[in-house]
Design a protein around this motif. Structure first.
Motif, mmCIF file in Angstrom:
data_model
loop_
_atom_site.group_PDB
_atom_site.id
_atom_site.type_symbol
_atom_site.label_atom_id
_atom_site.label_comp_id
_atom_site.label_asym_id
_atom_site.label_seq_id
_atom_site.Cartn_x
_atom_site.Cartn_y
_atom_site.Cartn_z
ATOM 1 N N ASN A 171 0.938 -1.298 -0.094
ATOM 2 C CA ASN A 171 0.008 0.092 -0.096
ATOM 3 C C ASN A 171 0.770 1.023 0.090
ATOM 4 O O ASN A 171 0.381 2.437 -0.185
ATOM 5 N N ASP A 172 2.029 1.310 0.336
ATOM 6 C CA ASP A 172 2.975 2.204 0.338
ATOM 7 C C ASP A 172 3.684 2.567 -0.862
ATOM 8 O O ASP A 172 4.542 3.567 -1.316
ATOM 9 N N ALA A 173 3.492 1.786 -1.970
ATOM 10 C CA ALA A 173 4.052 1.991 -3.429
ATOM 11 C C ALA A 173 3.360 2.965 -3.906
ATOM 12 O O ALA A 173 2.077 3.269 -3.848
ATOM 13 N N ASP A 174 4.028 3.602 -4.782
ATOM 14 C CA ASP A 174 3.666 4.809 -5.798
ATOM 15 C C ASP A 174 2.361 4.025 -6.577
ATOM 16 O O ASP A 174 2.627 2.841 -7.175
ATOM 17 N N ARG A 175 1.176 4.661 -6.256
ATOM 18 C CA ARG A 175 -0.090 4.104 -7.184
ATOM 19 C C ARG A 175 0.221 3.829 -8.626
ATOM 20 O O ARG A 175 -0.180 2.609 -9.159
ATOM 21 N N PRO A 176 0.822 4.611 -9.617
ATOM 22 C CA PRO A 176 0.980 4.426 -10.888
ATOM 23 C C PRO A 176 2.000 3.094 -11.094
ATOM 24 O O PRO A 176 1.746 2.544 -11.984
ATOM 25 N N THR A 177 2.792 3.121 -10.256
ATOM 26 C CA THR A 177 3.815 2.304 -10.515
ATOM 27 C C THR A 177 3.310 0.912 -10.127
ATOM 28 O O THR A 177 3.635 -0.222 -10.777
ATOM 29 N N ARG A 178 2.665 0.886 -9.121
ATOM 30 C CA ARG A 178 1.967 -0.361 -8.656
ATOM 31 C C ARG A 178 0.869 -0.996 -9.605
ATOM 32 O O ARG A 178 0.893 -2.052 -9.863
#
Length: 75
Positions: free
Chosen positions: A17-24
């Motif tokens: 959940n801590d990852a950058d949303r677009p990258t995720r």
């Protein structure tokens, strides 16, 4: 990184959940394209995400899997 290491890293990123949303979202899509068996439980868990975009990406990725657990989890 070897293929196994890359998949492991992708699974960690997809589930974070801590990852950058677009990258995720890109990683989730890539997991759907590659469809490694070890990604199935992670993708199924992502269906419980509070983020609609993550749920949608997980659903799209799960379309590549021919596994009864996908249908039983979604329905």
């Amino acid at each position: 990184l070897g293929q196994g290491d890359a998949v492991k890293k992708a699974l960690e990123l997809a589930g974070s959940n801590d990852a950058d949303r677009p990258t995720r979202l890109e990683v989730i899509a890539a997991l759907g394209e590659a469809a490694p068996p070890e990604a199935l439980p992670v993708l199924l868990r992502l269906l419980d995400s509070p983020a609609i975009s993550v749920k949608r990406a997980a659903l799209q990725a799960l379309m590549k899997y021919d596994d009864p657990s996908v249908g039983s989890t979604i329905c």
